[in-house]
Motif scaffolding. Structure first.
Motif, PDB file in Angstrom:
ATOM      1  N   ASN A   1     -17.221 -44.060  29.245  1.00 31.33           N
ATOM      2  CA  ASN A   1     -18.350 -43.814  30.128  1.00 31.33           C
ATOM      3  C   ASN A   1     -17.889 -43.277  31.479  1.00 31.33           C
ATOM      4  OD1 ASN A   1     -20.413 -44.794  32.276  1.00 31.33           O
ATOM      5  ND2 ASN A   1     -21.532 -44.753  30.325  1.00 31.33           N
ATOM      6  N   PHE A   2     -16.818 -43.835  32.024  1.00 29.71           N
ATOM      7  CA  PHE A   2     -16.242 -43.393  33.294  1.00 29.71           C
ATOM      8  C   PHE A   2     -15.876 -41.909  33.219  1.00 29.71           C
ATOM      9  CE2 PHE A   2     -12.441 -42.599  35.849  1.00 29.71           C
ATOM     10  CZ  PHE A   2     -12.789 -43.115  37.087  1.00 29.71           C
ATOM     11  N   THR A   3     -15.263 -41.506  32.122  1.00 30.49           N
ATOM     12  CA  THR A   3     -14.818 -40.123  31.947  1.00 30.49           C
ATOM     13  C   THR A   3     -15.991 -39.158  31.996  1.00 30.49           C
ATOM     14  OG1 THR A   3     -12.940 -40.874  30.622  1.00 30.49           O
ATOM     15  CG2 THR A   3     -13.574 -38.558  30.392  1.00 30.49           C
ATOM     16  N   ILE A   4     -17.028 -39.462  31.254  1.00 32.26           N
ATOM     17  CA  ILE A   4     -18.201 -38.585  31.215  1.00 32.26           C
ATOM     18  C   ILE A   4     -18.910 -38.566  32.573  1.00 32.26           C
ATOM     19  CG2 ILE A   4     -20.471 -38.271  30.150  1.00 32.26           C
ATOM     20  CD1 ILE A   4     -19.102 -39.361  27.552  1.00 32.26           C
ATOM     21  N   SER A   5     -19.042 -39.715  33.192  1.00 32.02           N
ATOM     22  CA  SER A   5     -19.683 -39.789  34.514  1.00 32.02           C
ATOM     23  C   SER A   5     -18.877 -39.040  35.564  1.00 32.02           C
ATOM     24  CB  SER A   5     -19.844 -41.250  34.936  1.00 32.02           C
ATOM     25  OG  SER A   5     -20.692 -41.936  34.069  1.00 32.02           O
ATOM     26  N   LEU A   6     -17.550 -39.209  35.544  1.00 27.44           N
ATOM     27  CA  LEU A   6     -16.698 -38.521  36.513  1.00 27.44           C
ATOM     28  C   LEU A   6     -16.749 -37.011  36.307  1.00 27.44           C
ATOM     29  CD1 LEU A   6     -14.737 -39.002  38.864  1.00 27.44           C
ATOM     30  CD2 LEU A   6     -12.880 -39.045  37.176  1.00 27.44           C
ATOM     31  N   ALA A   7     -16.820 -36.573  35.059  1.00 22.60           N
ATOM     32  CA  ALA A   7     -16.932 -35.135  34.781  1.00 22.60           C
ATOM     33  C   ALA A   7     -18.189 -34.569  35.431  1.00 22.60           C
ATOM     34  CB  ALA A   7     -16.949 -34.882  33.277  1.00 22.60           C
ATOM     35  N   ARG A   8     -19.278 -35.292  35.329  1.00 28.48           N
ATOM     36  CA  ARG A   8     -20.536 -34.835  35.947  1.00 28.48           C
ATOM     37  C   ARG A   8     -20.428 -34.843  37.468  1.00 28.48           C
ATOM     38  NH1 ARG A   8     -24.563 -38.088  31.898  1.00 28.48           N
ATOM     39  NH2 ARG A   8     -24.331 -36.641  30.157  1.00 28.48           N
ATOM     40  N   GLN A   9     -19.735 -35.835  38.003  1.00 26.11           N
ATOM     41  CA  GLN A   9     -19.589 -35.942  39.453  1.00 26.11           C
ATOM     42  C   GLN A   9     -18.719 -34.827  40.028  1.00 26.11           C
ATOM     43  OE1 GLN A   9     -17.083 -39.008  41.819  1.00 26.11           O
ATOM     44  NE2 GLN A   9     -19.082 -39.981  41.464  1.00 26.11           N
ATOM     45  N   LEU A  10     -17.702 -34.412  39.289  1.00 24.96           N
ATOM     46  CA  LEU A  10     -16.729 -33.461  39.831  1.00 24.96           C
ATOM     47  C   LEU A  10     -16.930 -32.015  39.378  1.00 24.96           C
ATOM     48  CD1 LEU A  10     -13.448 -35.597  39.598  1.00 24.96           C
ATOM     49  CD2 LEU A  10     -14.976 -35.263  41.557  1.00 24.96           C
ATOM     50  N   ILE A  11     -17.925 -31.758  38.548  1.00 19.62           N
ATOM     51  CA  ILE A  11     -18.104 -30.404  38.012  1.00 19.62           C
ATOM     52  C   ILE A  11     -18.354 -29.378  39.110  1.00 19.62           C
ATOM     53  CG2 ILE A  11     -20.578 -30.562  37.516  1.00 19.62           C
ATOM     54  CD1 ILE A  11     -19.864 -29.086  34.821  1.00 19.62           C
ATOM     55  N   ASP A  12     -19.135 -29.717  40.116  1.00 23.60           N
ATOM     56  CA  ASP A  12     -19.415 -28.773  41.196  1.00 23.60           C
ATOM     57  C   ASP A  12     -18.190 -28.502  42.071  1.00 23.60           C
ATOM     58  OD1 ASP A  12     -22.025 -28.362  40.367  1.00 23.60           O
ATOM     59  OD2 ASP A  12     -22.846 -29.894  41.715  1.00 23.60           O
ATOM     60  N   ALA A  13     -17.208 -29.384  42.008  1.00 22.80           N
ATOM     61  CA  ALA A  13     -15.953 -29.178  42.742  1.00 22.80           C
ATOM     62  C   ALA A  13     -14.967 -28.361  41.916  1.00 22.80           C
ATOM     63  CB  ALA A  13     -15.339 -30.525  43.107  1.00 22.80           C
ATOM     64  N   GLY A  14     -15.353 -27.989  40.693  1.00 28.32           N
ATOM     65  CA  GLY A  14     -14.479 -27.187  39.843  1.00 28.32           C
ATOM     66  C   GLY A  14     -13.374 -27.996  39.184  1.00 28.32           C
ATOM     67  N   ILE A  15     -13.589 -29.293  39.062  1.00 24.07           N
ATOM     68  CA  ILE A  15     -12.584 -30.180  38.458  1.00 24.07           C
ATOM     69  C   ILE A  15     -13.095 -30.624  37.097  1.00 24.07           C
ATOM     70  CG2 ILE A  15     -11.346 -32.370  38.697  1.00 24.07           C
ATOM     71  CD1 ILE A  15     -11.776 -31.962  41.795  1.00 24.07           C
ATOM     72  N   ARG A  16     -12.268 -30.431  36.085  1.00 22.01           N
ATOM     73  CA  ARG A  16     -12.630 -30.815  34.718  1.00 22.01           C
ATOM     74  C   ARG A  16     -12.115 -32.219  34.424  1.00 22.01           C
ATOM     75  NH1 ARG A  16      -9.800 -28.579  31.287  1.00 22.01           N
ATOM     76  NH2 ARG A  16      -8.250 -27.654  32.640  1.00 22.01           N
ATOM     77  N   VAL A  17     -12.905 -32.993  33.675  1.00 21.67           N
ATOM     78  CA  VAL A  17     -12.525 -34.356  33.294  1.00 21.67           C
ATOM     79  C   VAL A  17     -12.835 -34.533  31.807  1.00 21.67           C
ATOM     80  CG1 VAL A  17     -12.788 -36.817  33.758  1.00 21.67           C
ATOM     81  CG2 VAL A  17     -13.170 -35.157  35.603  1.00 21.67           C
ATOM     82  N   ASN A  18     -11.825 -34.873  31.043  1.00 16.44           N
ATOM     83  CA  ASN A  18     -11.970 -35.109  29.613  1.00 16.44           C
ATOM     84  C   ASN A  18     -11.146 -36.322  29.226  1.00 16.44           C
ATOM     85  OD1 ASN A  18     -13.505 -32.635  28.617  1.00 16.44           O
ATOM     86  ND2 ASN A  18     -11.855 -31.715  29.820  1.00 16.44           N
ATOM     87  N   GLY A  19     -11.340 -36.782  28.016  1.00 17.22           N
ATOM     88  CA  GLY A  19     -10.597 -37.946  27.542  1.00 17.22           C
ATOM     89  C   GLY A  19     -10.108 -37.772  26.125  1.00 17.22           C
ATOM     90  N   VAL A  20      -9.135 -38.580  25.780  1.00 17.09           N
ATOM     91  CA  VAL A  20      -8.594 -38.633  24.426  1.00 17.09           C
ATOM     92  C   VAL A  20      -8.830 -40.044  23.909  1.00 17.09           C
ATOM     93  CG1 VAL A  20      -6.524 -38.398  22.995  1.00 17.09           C
ATOM     94  CG2 VAL A  20      -6.861 -36.884  24.967  1.00 17.09           C
ATOM     95  N   ALA A  21      -9.321 -40.135  22.681  1.00 15.85           N
ATOM     96  CA  ALA A  21      -9.573 -41.420  22.039  1.00 15.85           C
ATOM     97  C   ALA A  21      -8.653 -41.547  20.831  1.00 15.85           C
ATOM     98  CB  ALA A  21     -11.035 -41.531  21.610  1.00 15.85           C
ATOM     99  N   PRO A  22      -7.472 -42.113  21.020  1.00 16.76           N
ATOM    100  CA  PRO A  22      -6.575 -42.290  19.882  1.00 16.76           C
ATOM    101  C   PRO A  22      -7.112 -43.340  18.918  1.00 16.76           C
ATOM    102  CG  PRO A  22      -5.373 -42.412  21.962  1.00 16.76           C
ATOM    103  CD  PRO A  22      -6.830 -42.470  22.282  1.00 16.76           C
ATOM    104  N   GLY A  23      -6.785 -43.139  17.664  1.00 15.64           N
ATOM    105  CA  GLY A  23      -7.037 -44.152  16.638  1.00 15.64           C
ATOM    106  C   GLY A  23      -5.794 -45.017  16.522  1.00 15.64           C
TER     107      GLY A  23
END
Length: 137
Positions: free
Chosen positions: A51-73
């Protein structure tokens, strides 16, 4: 709790230093999507990171910063050898995945490299599963 509290502290410290074009890659887990009963605390923090990753991506998109995550099994890490698996279950670790095996840490690396690179310039707010075939969504 350390898993998620650390993320907030790290972002608070790093945010002023990030420039447009920067990329942040977090690590969540397949446990965030399908928690094991014996890993409730771990799974809960990994769900919070998702949830933090998706929320941070929305917060930083206008600053041109990408935020993604990896979910290992299931991945062979020191965690598995130090209490990540219940006694007697270590030998079967990863066998429940569709690939019928646990992954190796090196099998995660290309996803992190891609998300951190400019090749992923149009990717933000996404969680990539490296799960041996187990769905994360």
């Amino acid at each position: 709790m350390v898993n998620i509290i650390f993320m907030f502290a790290l972002m608070k410290a790093a945010k002023p230093h990030l420039e447009p074009g920067s990329a942040i890659v977090t690590t969540t887990s397949v446990q965030a999507f399908d928690p094991s009963p014996n890993l409730m605390d771990y799974a809960a923090t990994k769900a919070a990171i998702h949830n933090f990753t998706i929320s941070l991506a929305r917060q930083l998109i206008d600053a041109g910063i990408r935020v993604n995550g990896v979910a290992p099994g299931p991945i062979w890490t020191a965690l598995q050898l130090n209490g990540g698996q219940l006694p007697g279950e270590l030998a079967a670790f990863g066998q429940e995945s569709p690939m019928k095996r646990a992954g190796q840490p090196v099998e995660l690396a290309p996803v992190y490299v891609f998300l951190a690179s400019n090749q992923a310039s149009y990717v933000t707010g996404q969680i990539y599963g490296v799960t041996g075939g187990k769905k994360i969504n």
